[in-house]
Design an enzyme around this catalytic site. Sequence first.
Site, PDB file in Angstrom:
ATOM      1  N   LYS A  13      42.795  50.238  42.406  1.00 46.50           N
ATOM      2  CA  LYS A  13      43.186  49.233  43.509  1.00 46.50           C
ATOM      3  C   LYS A  13      44.736  49.833  44.018  1.00 46.50           C
ATOM      4  CE  LYS A  13      42.903  45.299  41.276  1.00 46.50           C
ATOM      5  NZ  LYS A  13      42.560  45.760  40.149  1.00 46.50           N
ATOM      6  N   ARG A  85      42.929  36.425  41.829  1.00 44.30           N
ATOM      7  CA  ARG A  85      42.312  36.683  40.541  1.00 44.30           C
ATOM      8  C   ARG A  85      41.353  35.524  40.353  1.00 44.30           C
ATOM      9  NH1 ARG A  85      45.389  41.175  39.450  1.00 44.30           N
ATOM     10  NH2 ARG A  85      45.317  41.489  37.120  1.00 44.30           N
ATOM     11  N   ARG A 119      45.745  55.467  30.756  1.00 46.05           N
ATOM     12  CA  ARG A 119      46.706  55.426  31.780  1.00 46.05           C
ATOM     13  C   ARG A 119      48.290  55.336  31.387  1.00 46.05           C
ATOM     14  NH1 ARG A 119      46.208  50.248  35.706  1.00 46.05           N
ATOM     15  NH2 ARG A 119      46.829  48.986  33.913  1.00 46.05           N
ATOM     16  N   ARG A 153      51.576  51.125  29.780  1.00 44.07           N
ATOM     17  CA  ARG A 153      51.981  49.718  29.760  1.00 44.07           C
ATOM     18  C   ARG A 153      51.586  49.144  28.219  1.00 44.07           C
ATOM     19  NH1 ARG A 153      49.097  47.763  35.210  1.00 44.07           N
ATOM     20  NH2 ARG A 153      48.587  46.011  34.131  1.00 44.07           N
ATOM     21  N   ARG A 164      41.183  41.217  29.388  1.00 40.39           N
ATOM     22  CA  ARG A 164      41.331  41.386  30.776  1.00 40.39           C
ATOM     23  C   ARG A 164      40.019  41.600  31.528  1.00 40.39           C
ATOM     24  NH1 ARG A 164      45.564  45.664  30.142  1.00 40.39           N
ATOM     25  NH2 ARG A 164      45.591  46.023  32.365  1.00 40.39           N
TER      26      ARG A 164
HETATM   27  P1  AMP Z   1      47.760  44.184  37.228  1.00 38.54           P
HETATM   28  O1  AMP Z   1      48.836  45.048  37.394  1.00 38.54           O
HETATM   29  O2  AMP Z   1      47.176  43.613  38.533  1.00 38.54           O
HETATM   30  O3  AMP Z   1      46.781  44.622  36.163  1.00 38.54           O
HETATM   31  O4  AMP Z   1      48.330  42.941  36.648  1.00 38.54           O
HETATM   32  C1  AMP Z   1      49.083  42.821  35.225  1.00 38.54           C
HETATM   33  C2  AMP Z   1      49.066  41.382  34.854  1.00 38.54           C
HETATM   34  O5  AMP Z   1      49.840  40.870  35.595  1.00 38.54           O
HETATM   35  C3  AMP Z   1      47.745  40.555  34.570  1.00 38.54           C
HETATM   36  O6  AMP Z   1      47.082  41.173  33.331  1.00 38.54           O
HETATM   37  C4  AMP Z   1      48.165  39.240  34.910  1.00 38.54           C
HETATM   38  O7  AMP Z   1      48.690  38.758  33.447  1.00 38.54           O
HETATM   39  C5  AMP Z   1      49.296  39.307  35.885  1.00 38.54           C
HETATM   40  N1  AMP Z   1      48.983  38.916  36.982  1.00 38.54           N
HETATM   41  C6  AMP Z   1      48.907  39.943  38.239  1.00 38.54           C
HETATM   42  N2  AMP Z   1      48.022  39.323  39.424  1.00 38.54           N
HETATM   43  C7  AMP Z   1      47.908  38.066  39.007  1.00 38.54           C
HETATM   44  C8  AMP Z   1      47.189  37.066  39.631  1.00 38.54           C
HETATM   45  N3  AMP Z   1      46.820  37.213  40.851  1.00 38.54           N
HETATM   46  N4  AMP Z   1      47.113  36.012  39.061  1.00 38.54           N
HETATM   47  C9  AMP Z   1      47.701  35.676  37.624  1.00 38.54           C
HETATM   48  N5  AMP Z   1      48.193  36.859  37.171  1.00 38.54           N
HETATM   49  C10 AMP Z   1      48.607  37.868  37.516  1.00 38.54           C
END
Ligand code: AMP
Length: 208
Positions: A13, A85, A119, A153, A164
Site C-alpha cells: 500500500k 481499518r 521488511r 519495525r 495483525r
Molecule cells: P501500518 O503502518 O499501517 O502497518 O500501521 C501500524 C500500526 O499502526 C497498526 O498495526 C496499528 O497499531 C496502528 N494503526 C495504523 N492505522 C490505524 C488505524 N486506521 N486504526 C487503528 N490503528 C491503526
Amino acid sequence: MNIILVGIQGSGKGTQAKFLSKKFKLCHISTGNLLRNITGDRKKEIDSLINNGKLVPDKTILEILKERMIQDDCENGIILDGFPRNIEQAKLLEKELNIQKVIEIQISDQESEKRLMGRISCPKCGIDYNIYTAPKPQKEGFCDKCGSQLTRRKDDNEESIKKRIKTYHEETKPILNYYKNKLITVNGEQSIEDVSKEILKKISNSPL
Ligand code: AMP
C-alpha cells in the site's frame, strides 16, 4: 479525487500510495506513519498498542487524521493508506471525506508473513526495502539513498504479525463490502511496476 488503499500488511500500500500521490498530485496519508511519529502525552500508549499488533482506538486515530487532512497539501485530494481499518472508521470517515475510489491490493497471508519478516527500512529517509522480495538494498543493511543503517519495525515480529493478519481478516476485510461500488481489486503478487500499471488501467476503465 480521494482514494483509499486497502490491503493486508506488506501488500505494498505504501509503495503504491507514493506512486499514485506523485502521479495525481494527491497528499499521501499513512496513518501508521502518523502514529509512529506522534510526540507528547499520547506517545507511550500508542507505541505500546502498535508494538503489540493492536489497533489504536477509532476516536484517537480519527482525531489525528482530521488534524492532518486540513493541511494545505491535502487541498487537491488525499490517498489514505491504512485507514479505515474497520467498519466504524469507514462510517466516521464518510462524514469527513468524499471517497471516489477504493483500491484493494491482494496478496496471500503467506506472502504477507514473508514480506513482513523481510521488511527493513531507513529510519532517516523512510525508504522500505525487503531482504526476501524487492526492492533489496544494493549494500546489505544500508540505505541506497543516504547510507544509513536499515532497521526493522518493532511490530514486524512473528507474534505481532500473526495478530495483525488476524485483525485484517476480522476487522478490515469487511470494509471491502462496505465500499463495493467504488472497489477496484489488483493482484499485489507481481512486480511493483505491474501493480501500478494494473491500478492505473483499472482506474481509467471505471467511471468516477
Ligand atoms: P501500518 O503502518 O499501517 O502497518 O500501521 C501500524 C500500526 O499502526 C497498526 O498495526 C496499528 O497499531 C496502528 N494503526 C495504523 N492505522 C490505524 C488505524 N486506521 N486504526 C487503528 N490503528 C491503526
